[in-house]
Design a protein around this motif. Sequence first.
Motif, mmCIF file in Angstrom:
data_model
loop_
_atom_site.group_PDB
_atom_site.id
_atom_site.type_symbol
_atom_site.label_atom_id
_atom_site.label_comp_id
_atom_site.label_asym_id
_atom_site.label_seq_id
_atom_site.Cartn_x
_atom_site.Cartn_y
_atom_site.Cartn_z
ATOM 1 N N THR A 1 25.390 61.652 -47.440
ATOM 2 C CA THR A 1 24.898 60.435 -47.344
ATOM 3 C C THR A 1 24.805 60.241 -45.788
ATOM 4 O OG1 THR A 1 27.234 59.482 -46.719
ATOM 5 C CG2 THR A 1 26.360 59.861 -48.339
ATOM 6 N N ARG A 2 25.288 60.756 -44.794
ATOM 7 C CA ARG A 2 24.519 60.106 -43.588
ATOM 8 C C ARG A 2 23.095 60.879 -43.365
ATOM 9 N NH1 ARG A 2 24.813 62.681 -38.453
ATOM 10 N NH2 ARG A 2 25.143 60.941 -36.873
ATOM 11 N N ASP A 3 23.144 61.986 -43.639
ATOM 12 C CA ASP A 3 21.842 62.504 -43.812
ATOM 13 C C ASP A 3 20.311 61.999 -44.405
ATOM 14 O OD1 ASP A 3 22.748 64.913 -42.779
ATOM 15 O OD2 ASP A 3 22.602 66.033 -44.056
ATOM 16 N N GLN A 4 21.128 61.455 -45.781
ATOM 17 C CA GLN A 4 19.795 60.206 -46.040
ATOM 18 C C GLN A 4 20.127 58.602 -44.836
ATOM 19 O OE1 GLN A 4 20.196 59.103 -50.218
ATOM 20 N NE2 GLN A 4 20.192 61.440 -50.659
ATOM 21 N N ASN A 5 20.989 58.861 -44.542
ATOM 22 C CA ASN A 5 20.270 57.576 -43.764
ATOM 23 C C ASN A 5 19.971 58.526 -42.115
ATOM 24 O OD1 ASN A 5 20.938 54.863 -42.621
ATOM 25 N ND2 ASN A 5 22.749 55.732 -41.544
ATOM 26 N N GLU B 1 15.734 58.634 -45.904
ATOM 27 C CA GLU B 1 15.670 58.871 -47.111
ATOM 28 C C GLU B 1 16.277 58.429 -47.927
ATOM 29 O OE1 GLU B 1 15.472 63.074 -47.524
ATOM 30 O OE2 GLU B 1 12.998 63.363 -46.187
ATOM 31 N N HIS B 2 16.239 56.862 -49.128
ATOM 32 C CA HIS B 2 17.521 56.158 -49.492
ATOM 33 C C HIS B 2 17.416 56.615 -51.166
ATOM 34 C CE1 HIS B 2 19.253 54.724 -45.052
ATOM 35 N NE2 HIS B 2 17.494 53.994 -45.867
ATOM 36 N N LEU C 1 21.615 62.328 -54.602
ATOM 37 C CA LEU C 1 22.929 61.852 -54.546
ATOM 38 C C LEU C 1 24.247 61.680 -55.754
ATOM 39 C CD1 LEU C 1 23.871 58.884 -51.500
ATOM 40 C CD2 LEU C 1 23.182 61.950 -51.681
ATOM 41 N N VAL C 2 23.503 61.268 -57.357
ATOM 42 C CA VAL C 2 23.681 60.680 -58.424
ATOM 43 C C VAL C 2 23.608 62.327 -58.740
ATOM 44 C CG1 VAL C 2 23.954 60.217 -60.906
ATOM 45 C CG2 VAL C 2 23.701 58.656 -58.852
ATOM 46 N N ALA D 1 27.295 55.187 -44.859
ATOM 47 C CA ALA D 1 26.157 55.153 -44.179
ATOM 48 C C ALA D 1 26.395 53.916 -43.002
ATOM 49 C CB ALA D 1 24.808 54.501 -44.141
ATOM 50 N N GLU D 2 26.381 54.856 -41.572
ATOM 51 C CA GLU D 2 27.174 53.852 -40.871
ATOM 52 C C GLU D 2 25.598 52.642 -40.024
ATOM 53 O OE1 GLU D 2 26.243 56.080 -37.267
ATOM 54 O OE2 GLU D 2 27.719 57.769 -38.265
#
Length: 52
Positions: A12-16, A20-21, A26-27, A46-47
């Motif tokens: 999730t952090r990589d996407q943030n 790339e959302h 992810l699913v 995500a931060e």
Amino acid sequence: MARLVVGFLLPTRDQNVLAEHEPGRLVVQARRAEGLGLDSVGAQPAEGVVGR
């Protein structure tokens, strides 16, 4: 002997960071990990993201 427990942390952090959302990706990754028999799948919020 203790059983080895293996999990997977979704990126999730990589996407943030990459802006790339794509929750669908992810699913897919979570379902693949489940299908492989991993013991757990986790996600980190995500931060700086506030619920909408």
